[in-house]
Design a protein around this motif. Structure first.
Motif, PDB file in Angstrom:
ATOM      1  N   THR A   1       0.847  -1.205   0.000  1.00 55.09           N
ATOM      2  CA  THR A   1       0.000   0.000   0.000  1.00 55.09           C
ATOM      3  C   THR A   1       0.880   1.253   0.000  1.00 55.09           C
ATOM      4  O   THR A   1       0.596   2.212  -0.718  1.00 55.09           O
ATOM      5  CB  THR A   1      -0.921  -0.005   1.247  1.00 55.09           C
TER       6      THR A   1
ATOM      7  N   LEU B   1       2.266   1.647  -3.372  1.00 57.68           N
ATOM      8  CA  LEU B   1       1.243   2.147  -4.306  1.00 57.68           C
ATOM      9  C   LEU B   1       1.019   3.648  -4.117  1.00 57.68           C
ATOM     10  O   LEU B   1       0.839   4.393  -5.100  1.00 57.68           O
ATOM     11  CB  LEU B   1      -0.073   1.392  -4.099  1.00 57.68           C
TER      12      LEU B   1
ATOM     13  N   ILE C   1       3.815   5.359  -5.663  1.00 57.62           N
ATOM     14  CA  ILE C   1       3.645   5.318  -7.132  1.00 57.62           C
ATOM     15  C   ILE C   1       2.625   6.365  -7.559  1.00 57.62           C
ATOM     16  O   ILE C   1       2.820   7.092  -8.547  1.00 57.62           O
ATOM     17  CB  ILE C   1       3.215   3.890  -7.581  1.00 57.62           C
ATOM     18  N   GLU C   2       1.537   6.456  -6.775  1.00 62.22           N
ATOM     19  CA  GLU C   2       0.484   7.432  -7.097  1.00 62.22           C
ATOM     20  C   GLU C   2       1.046   8.865  -7.051  1.00 62.22           C
ATOM     21  O   GLU C   2       0.747   9.701  -7.906  1.00 62.22           O
ATOM     22  CB  GLU C   2      -0.655   7.266  -6.093  1.00 62.22           C
TER      23      GLU C   2
ATOM     24  N   ASP D   1       3.230   9.350  -9.937  1.00 63.15           N
ATOM     25  CA  ASP D   1       2.413   9.452 -11.155  1.00 63.15           C
ATOM     26  C   ASP D   1       1.815  10.848 -11.288  1.00 63.15           C
ATOM     27  O   ASP D   1       1.791  11.420 -12.388  1.00 63.15           O
ATOM     28  CB  ASP D   1       1.309   8.391 -11.094  1.00 63.15           C
TER      29      ASP D   1
ATOM     30  N   TRP E   1       3.053  13.518 -10.011  1.00 60.51           N
ATOM     31  CA  TRP E   1       4.176  14.411 -10.329  1.00 60.51           C
ATOM     32  C   TRP E   1       4.531  14.308 -11.814  1.00 60.51           C
ATOM     33  O   TRP E   1       4.755  15.317 -12.481  1.00 60.51           O
ATOM     34  CB  TRP E   1       5.371  14.025  -9.454  1.00 60.51           C
ATOM     35  N   LEU E   2       4.545  13.061 -12.318  1.00 66.94           N
ATOM     36  CA  LEU E   2       4.857  12.857 -13.740  1.00 66.94           C
ATOM     37  C   LEU E   2       3.837  13.563 -14.625  1.00 66.94           C
ATOM     38  O   LEU E   2       4.191  14.232 -15.596  1.00 66.94           O
ATOM     39  CB  LEU E   2       4.885  11.361 -14.074  1.00 66.94           C
TER      40      LEU E   2
END
Lengths: 170, 463
Positions: free
Chosen positions: A42, A45, A48-49, A52, A54-55
């Protein structure tokens, strides 16, 4: 007989409870492992979120289309030079050279200082599909001059094969 | 307090007392007299039985044991061996006591009281479960126990009669030294009394002859004889002993004199000492088995309760962890469903872009201009030089301003210095200022150098 049966039942129940207890303990260990995994995953994740988001916010808009071949990369640099050569008094300082990730073109520029809008336009001028780097920048009373480098992203065949994801900022 | 049944079986009849013991006094709650055949049914649901039965094959003997045999177990084994020698076909059950007077230096004299175990167990057969038996003995020891409780004399003869049964005991210092049980068979009922009296008189004479060195003080009468004046008078005529009646009413409550005589042996059964009890191995085994079973129930119950406690705790932990697991799973699934998964190829593009940006767009003259904004807004730079030569970035900015009044120059100088000091640490810049007070001209040059290339090399080595 009743008493012996009672003892037998007690012992049987105690043995059953012992095994049940052992089973619970083993299950606890398994569940704890799974829970730890859930927490770690979690957290990953969520990271990663965050990355993501930021990307999407910072990087996606700047993604460039990499030319199909080396010649196309060179031609794009040349096209930029030709387009703005007169406007910003461009001169080739160092002709196209490359490393594993990009092709470069060093250009000298010179423009009068008095037109402020003109200066701003130059500063904001973008090189589509790559980067414009102001290497040198000098302003005196009359002119703005210096050197810029055009960077055209283009990966060599060797670099294309490498999967690099470790450098993604956290 | 403890309630129990005291049963004596005499001549085909069972005399039953239901007693309650409170401290040292015994209270009779109920009394009954039934035929022996009904006894098994009567005892079926009864517990705590104190029993005395008649035994036909019952004998007492004095036996000598060598002094070398000292331990009680070895003495018992030796005596058992001796008894079996003289009674090879009989399963013997016996008690033994050391005689108070010892005459031989090499041997120790013991008196044994023995009976046929098989016959004894058969007599006790009316009890369906031997574990109910708290004590068991023969009639003579029941009588002895009660007599010892009631009579203070050291030497006495005790007589008990019930119907045609006559039991005579000779007691020395509370120990039985002689006993005889007889069943009188009279020709006619009319001569029964005389026959009983005669039998008793003869037995007393025999005892007196046998134990000449003992001076018996009292003749104690009990049972039916205690209620029969004719026999008592007849016996008194032929004896010089003081005659007294066994009278247990003093410490046994709720029983009258007549009833107490009928239940003499039953009362004695309740008082019999452990050394006078005959408990066959079978009964002892059953008792021990019951104790083991009781201990087993207690231990197994304790273990069960302990395991229940442990298992309940384990279940609680398991339940908590399962709930936590469900919660974490939901959180994980929620995070999973709300996280966009990008393909590897796309991530590579992002990574490449980030690398390029980090490499080529890190330093820009615009950034420097923005950082110098506090000074630029005060006065426009007359000259601005930015150089990025192989990673080494250098910046040189010149400011020049002419003033009409000295006060304005002074104020400007203070303001410029103030703004410069605010940013110099962050930008690592130095300034070289020249003020021409004749011309009222303020000139300053700000320079900065940053060794970017060195940092890049260090990072490359780490990778």
């Amino acid at each position: 007989m009743m008493k012996i049966t009672l003892i037998a039942i007690n012992i049987a129940l105690a043995i059953f409870l012992y095994f049940l207890n052992t089973w619970y303990e083993q299950e606890d260990i398994q569940i704890q492992k799974i829970n730890k995994k859930y927490v770690t995953n979690t957290r990953k994740l969520k990271e990663i979120e965050k990355i993501d988001k930021w990307l999407s916010a910072k990087v996606k808009q700047n993604l460039t289309i990499i030319p199909k071949d080396s010649q196309n990369a060179d031609l794009k640099l040349i096209a930029f030079f030709d387009t703005y050569a007169k406007k910003y008094t461009f001169q080739v300082e160092k002709f196209i050279y490359n490393d594993e990730r990009a092709h470069f073109l060093n250009i000298k520029y010179s423009l009068p200082r008095e037109n402020y809008k003109y200066l701003v336009q130059f500063m904001q001028q973008k090189y589509k599909g790559g980067y414009k780097i102001l290497q040198n920048f000098a302003v005196d009373k009359a002119t703005l001059q210096g050197e810029l480098i055009l960077v055209q992203p283009y990966l060599t065949a060797k670099k294309k094969k490498e999967a690099i994801v470790d450098d993604v900022p956290k | 307090m403890a309630k129990f049944y005291s049963i004596s079986v005499v001549h085909g009849y069972a005399f039953i007392l239901y007693l309650e013991q409170k401290n040292k006094s015994i209270t009779v709650l109920d009394s009954e007299e039934i035929e022996y055949e009904e006894l098994a049914a009567y005892c079926k649901n009864k517990k705590n039985l104190h029993v005395s039965v008649e035994q036909k094959v019952e004998f007492s003997e004095n036996m000598q044991v060598p002094v070398a045999i000292a331990s009680s177990r070895n003495v018992k084994n030796y005596l058992f061996y001796k008894i079996k020698e003289s009674n090879p076909n009989m399963d013997v059950l016996f008690n033994f006591k050391k005689l108070p007077k010892q005459n031989d230096e090499e041997n120790v004299t013991y008196t044994i009281e023995a009976l046929d175990e098989k016959a004894y167990l058969e007599a006790l057969n009316f009890v369906d479960d031997f574990s109910k038996i708290k004590s068991a003995t023969t009639s003579k020891f029941s009588l002895l126990s009660l007599a010892n409780k009631c009579i203070d004399a050291e030497y006495y003869i005790c007589v008990y009669t019930q119907a045609t049964t006559v039991l005579v005991l000779a007691v020395e210092q509370r120990e039985l030294i002689f006993s005889r049980a007889t069943t009188i068979e009279s020709q006619t009922p009319e001569t029964m009394q005389m026959d009983i009296a005669e039998n008793i008189t003869q037995t007393i004479s025999y005892i007196s002859n046998q134990f000449r060195d003992i001076k018996f003080q009292t003749l104690v009468l009990s049972g039916s004889i205690a209620l029969d004046d004719v026999i008592a008078q007849h016996i008194a005529m032929f004896n010089t002993l003081n005659i007294s009646i066994l009278y247990p009413n003093t410490f046994i409550q709720n029983i009258n004199a007549e009833e107490s005589q009928e239940h003499i042996l039953s009362l004695g059964s309740a008082l019999v000492e452990k050394s006078n009890q005959f408990l066959p191995k079978l009964i002892l085994g059953v008792k021990q088995f019951n104790i083991v079973v009781a201990v087993g129930i207690i231990l197994s119950s304790i273990i069960l309760v302990f395991m229940l406690y442990l298992t309940f705790n384990a279940y609680e932990n398991y339940s908590d962890l399962t709930q936590k697991n469900q919660l974490l799973k939901q959180r994980y699934l929620y995070a999973l469903s709300h996280t966009k998964m990008r393909p590897k190829e796309e991530l590579k593009k992002y990574e490449y872009n980030i690398y390029m940006t980090k490499t080529y767009l890190k330093e820009s003259p615009i950034d420097k201009i923005i950082e110098l904004k506090p000074l630029i807004t005060l006065v426009k730079p007359s000259k601005f030089e930015y150089k990025n030569e192989k990673g080494v970035i250098s910046l040189k900015v010149s400011f020049e301003k002419k003033f009409g009044e000295l006060v304005n120059l002074y104020k400007f100088e203070k303001e410029f210095d103030s703004r410069f000091n605010a940013i110099k640490e962050k930008l690592k810049i130095t300034k070289k200022t020249t003020v021409d007070y004749k011309q009222l001209l303020y000139t300053t040059e700000i320079t900065t150098t940053k060794m970017k290339l060195a940092n890049q090399r260090q990072r490359a080595r780490r990778q």
